[in-house]
Write an enzyme that holds these catalytic residues in place. Structure first.
Site, PDB file in Angstrom:
ATOM      1  N   GLY A 121      -7.374  40.834  26.818  1.00 55.79           N
ATOM      2  CA  GLY A 121      -7.266  41.885  27.832  1.00 55.79           C
ATOM      3  C   GLY A 121      -6.585  43.100  27.245  1.00 55.79           C
ATOM      4  O   GLY A 121      -5.938  42.995  26.194  1.00 55.79           O
TER       5      GLY A 121
ATOM      6  N   CYS B  29      -6.159  35.573  22.494  1.00 53.31           N
ATOM      7  CA  CYS B  29      -5.459  36.860  22.452  1.00 53.31           C
ATOM      8  C   CYS B  29      -4.550  37.013  23.677  1.00 53.31           C
ATOM      9  O   CYS B  29      -3.610  36.259  23.845  1.00 53.31           O
ATOM     10  CB  CYS B  29      -6.474  37.991  22.306  1.00 53.31           C
ATOM     11  SG  CYS B  29      -5.719  39.559  21.849  1.00 53.31           S
ATOM     12  N   TYR B  30      -4.841  37.949  24.564  1.00 53.93           N
ATOM     13  CA  TYR B  30      -4.016  38.112  25.767  1.00 53.93           C
ATOM     14  C   TYR B  30      -3.922  36.794  26.535  1.00 53.93           C
ATOM     15  O   TYR B  30      -2.862  36.436  27.051  1.00 53.93           O
ATOM     16  CB  TYR B  30      -4.607  39.199  26.666  1.00 53.93           C
ATOM     17  CG  TYR B  30      -3.788  39.476  27.914  1.00 53.93           C
ATOM     18  CD1 TYR B  30      -2.806  40.458  27.920  1.00 53.93           C
ATOM     19  CD2 TYR B  30      -3.986  38.743  29.083  1.00 53.93           C
ATOM     20  CE1 TYR B  30      -2.037  40.704  29.043  1.00 53.93           C
ATOM     21  CE2 TYR B  30      -3.229  38.980  30.222  1.00 53.93           C
ATOM     22  CZ  TYR B  30      -2.262  39.967  30.193  1.00 53.93           C
ATOM     23  OH  TYR B  30      -1.509  40.206  31.312  1.00 53.93           O
TER      24      TYR B  30
ATOM     25  N   HIS C 248      -9.775  36.479  17.509  1.00 53.15           N
ATOM     26  CA  HIS C 248     -10.991  36.430  18.335  1.00 53.15           C
ATOM     27  C   HIS C 248     -12.075  35.582  17.669  1.00 53.15           C
ATOM     28  O   HIS C 248     -12.718  36.035  16.736  1.00 53.15           O
ATOM     29  CB  HIS C 248     -11.511  37.849  18.579  1.00 53.15           C
ATOM     30  CG  HIS C 248     -10.621  38.619  19.502  1.00 53.15           C
ATOM     31  ND1 HIS C 248     -10.785  38.606  20.867  1.00 53.15           N
ATOM     32  CD2 HIS C 248      -9.534  39.384  19.261  1.00 53.15           C
ATOM     33  CE1 HIS C 248      -9.843  39.336  21.428  1.00 53.15           C
ATOM     34  NE2 HIS C 248      -9.076  39.821  20.476  1.00 53.15           N
TER      35      HIS C 248
ATOM     36  N   GLU D 108     -14.859  34.844  18.882  1.00 49.69           N
ATOM     37  CA  GLU D 108     -16.190  35.233  19.364  1.00 49.69           C
ATOM     38  C   GLU D 108     -16.840  36.336  18.530  1.00 49.69           C
ATOM     39  O   GLU D 108     -18.032  36.573  18.651  1.00 49.69           O
ATOM     40  CB  GLU D 108     -16.123  35.644  20.846  1.00 49.69           C
ATOM     41  CG  GLU D 108     -15.363  36.935  21.148  1.00 49.69           C
ATOM     42  CD  GLU D 108     -13.843  36.764  21.255  1.00 49.69           C
ATOM     43  OE1 GLU D 108     -13.311  35.768  20.745  1.00 49.69           O
ATOM     44  OE2 GLU D 108     -13.188  37.655  21.835  1.00 49.69           O
TER      45      GLU D 108
ATOM     46  N   ASP E 191     -37.254  42.954  29.996  1.00 49.88           N
ATOM     47  CA  ASP E 191     -36.739  42.282  31.195  1.00 49.88           C
ATOM     48  C   ASP E 191     -37.839  42.063  32.230  1.00 49.88           C
ATOM     49  O   ASP E 191     -38.041  40.952  32.719  1.00 49.88           O
ATOM     50  CB  ASP E 191     -35.588  43.076  31.829  1.00 49.88           C
ATOM     51  CG  ASP E 191     -34.550  43.508  30.816  1.00 49.88           C
ATOM     52  OD1 ASP E 191     -34.552  42.934  29.711  1.00 49.88           O
ATOM     53  OD2 ASP E 191     -33.761  44.409  31.118  1.00 49.88           O
TER      54      ASP E 191
ATOM     55  N   LYS F 137     -29.318  39.413  27.694  1.00 43.49           N
ATOM     56  CA  LYS F 137     -30.578  39.969  27.197  1.00 43.49           C
ATOM     57  C   LYS F 137     -31.168  39.164  26.040  1.00 43.49           C
ATOM     58  O   LYS F 137     -32.368  38.904  25.999  1.00 43.49           O
ATOM     59  CB  LYS F 137     -30.379  41.416  26.769  1.00 43.49           C
ATOM     60  CG  LYS F 137     -31.686  42.128  26.532  1.00 43.49           C
ATOM     61  CD  LYS F 137     -31.510  43.629  26.480  1.00 43.49           C
ATOM     62  CE  LYS F 137     -32.829  44.321  26.661  1.00 43.49           C
ATOM     63  NZ  LYS F 137     -32.943  45.032  27.905  1.00 43.49           N
TER      64      LYS F 137
END
Ligand code: XMP
Length: 530
Positions: free
Chosen positions: A72, A99-100, A186, A188, A244, A384
């Protein structure tokens, strides 16, 4: 770092959560929160992003196999910083704080966090001192990606510190007895090479989550749901050629066959051969009932003499709706409208499952009051790239699956500072064709978020071609990299590629005598020119 989003809790768990193990990501407003959910899904576990203040009751009801607390933007000591409710740590569900999320956890459990003078941003070196359950099998030294200022310098009582970095005395910790795990870096982002492995360890070894979820299984489930929703009703879909709407239309066609009719409005503002490719794929290959409307003359008539960008957009939007409405009426008023809404659209618009019935003008802009549709949105649970995977699974041609985003008003907003007319559209289409052709040949098409040409409409520049002085059009090349169009960087295209593009444009398109390159990032520029 970005401001926290207002993610809402959907009224109903999504279909995938009802048939798969799920891990919830609680969003503390971090810039990578969506990415965490995507990575978890890539590991084969369904994941959703919910706000950090989601009611405990809701968490219990979902029965997730694990919780991940995101990063965050705030300091844990800032006024109004979102605190972690300790009850979340006592649900008997493993929790991983990132993290946060880790700092909030440490603070709640009696460990120590200090506001550091020096931040730690970017690549950092991690030293693993104790592998524990979370880091088992990982090298003792590895690089990782950090983005924080506050630092944990003492793990909570009873927990074990697992790793440190230059600026973080405690860069990872765990308390397996209580099911609590934290990492300062992180996992990710791609710059943490062992990030996916760490997430996998958490999901598999610690949460025991089934890893069988994938985008294709969503397709099966959605096809079943569409049949249930639509029954024997008629369905309409406005096809734009974008990934899409294309994937959504194909899913609906798989589900209810010829109850679906697609309407493709060619407003004359498409790129070269684009309309033909859409018609060929849907009508000829997939045998989807398709009405292709050639409405170029209508659009150009209304755009005559118009130069103001917002007026142009409004005219194109209105005219589009008018044509679409005429076709819907001819089809005897279908009850259902297919939309290619994605999970990221759902998150950006505040979440929720969306009202089942909406007035169509909320979505496609200005249909008359009496034309109401019930929405069919088979991609609401997908990011997506996942929708693209479903597209591949359904056999959608590469060109459509990997198409770069293209704005609804099309080339209409790429002829700037002058009227949009047939001659200029023709020229811009030819220039755009050369650009795309060369970028594809160079193998760069997928690396770019968008690449296109802009034509300053009324501008002529002097040139000399042969022995003649010319006044021709200048074409602007715009190519950007981006993750989400919120920010973008101008693409560093190789000089020899740029040279080929410029010389082909000037040689192959008679009215062009100058080619320029836009080197503005966003911000301060926008991707489009108007
Ligand atoms: P900007 O120019 O705001 O664009 O940086 C961000 C993204 O939005 C697309 N864009 C549009 N898409 N109708 C659309 O459907 C529009 O009027 C429009 N204007 C911009 C743009 O192509 C980029 O992907």
């Amino acid at each position: 770092m970005e401001a926290a989003r207002a993610v809402r809790v959907p009224d109903e768990p999504p279909a995938a959560a009802q048939t798969n193990d799920e891990v919830l990501v609680l969003d503390f407003g971090g810039q990578y929160s969506q990415l965490i959910a995507r990575r978890v899904r890539e590991c084969g576990v369904f994941s959703e992003l919910l706000p950090h203040h989601v009611p405990l009751e809701e968490v219990r009801r979902r029965r997730p196999r694990g919780l991940i607390l995101s990063g965050g933007p705030a300091s844990v000591y800032a006024d109004g910083a979102p605190a972690l409710r300790e009850e979340l740590l006592g649900l008997g569900i493993p929790v991983l704080g990132i993290c946060y999320g880790m700092q909030a956890m440490v603070l709640a459990l009696g460990g120590k966090v200090r506001g550091a003078e020096v931040g730690e941003f970017g690549r950092s070196q991690l030293t693993v001192t104790e592998h524990g359950r979370l880091l088992e099998g990982l090298p003792a030294q590895q690089s990782c990606w950090m983005s924080h200022r506050d630092t944990v310098y003492e793990a909570p009582p009873g927990a074990t510190a697992l790793a440190s970095s230059t600026e973080s005395p405690v860069a990872a910790f765990e308390d397996p007895g209580r099911g609590i795990y934290g990492i300062q870096f992180h996992p990710e982002v791609v710059h943490t090479p062992y990030g996916t492995q760490i997430l996998e360890r958490f999901l598999d070894h610690i949460c025991g989550a089934g890893m069988g979820w994938n985008a294709a299984s969503v397709a099966e489930e959605q096809i079943r749901r569409i049949r249930e929703q639509v029954g024997g009703g008629r369905v309409i879909c406005g096809l734009s050629g974008g990934v899409d709407s294309s994937v959504a239309a194909l899913l609906v066609h798989r589900a209810v066959g010829d109850q679906l009719t697609c309407v493709f409005v060619d407003h004359g503002l498409m790129r070269k051969n684009e309309g033909d490719q859409v018609v060929a794929a849907f009508r000829d290959t997939f045998k989807v009932p398709l009405v292709a409307v050639d409405a170029e003359d209508r659009f150009l008539e209304r755009l005559k003499g118009v130069t103001e960008p917002e007026t142009k957009r409004k005219i194109i939007g209105e005219e589009f709706i008018r044509v679409f409405e005429e076709e819907a009426v001819k089809l005897d008023g279908p009850k259902y409208l297919v939309q290619g809404t994605l999970y990221s659209d759902v998150i950006e618009s505040g979440g929720g499952t969306g009202a089942a019935t909406i007035k169509s003008h909320h979505n496609v802009g200005g249909l008359p009051e009496d034309l109401e549709f019930e929405l069919v949105e088979p991609l609401r649970e997908l990011f997506k790239d996942e929708a693209r995977r479903v597209g591949v699974e359904l056999g959608l041609p590469e060109r459509l699956v990997w198409r770069q985003p293209f704005p609804g008003p099309g080339l209409g907003i790429r002829i700037v500072g002058g009227e949009v007319n047939k001659e200029r559209l023709e020229l811009l289409r030819d220039a755009d064709f050369v650009l795309q052709d060369e970028i594809r040949r160079a193998g760069l098409y997928r690396e770019l978020w968008q690449s296109f040409c802009v034509l300053p409409g009324d501008l002529r520049t002097v040139g000399v071609q042969g022995d003649e002085r010319t006044y021709g059009y200048a074409v602007v090349i715009r190519a950007v990299t981006s993750d989400d169009a919120m920010t973008a960087d101008w693409a560093r295209l190789p000089y020899d590629l740029l040279e080929r593009i410029a010389s082909r444009m000037i040689n192959e398109i008679r009215q062009v005598n100058r080619v320029v390159l836009d080197i503005t990032s966003k911000p301060p520029g926008t991707i489009e020119w108007e």
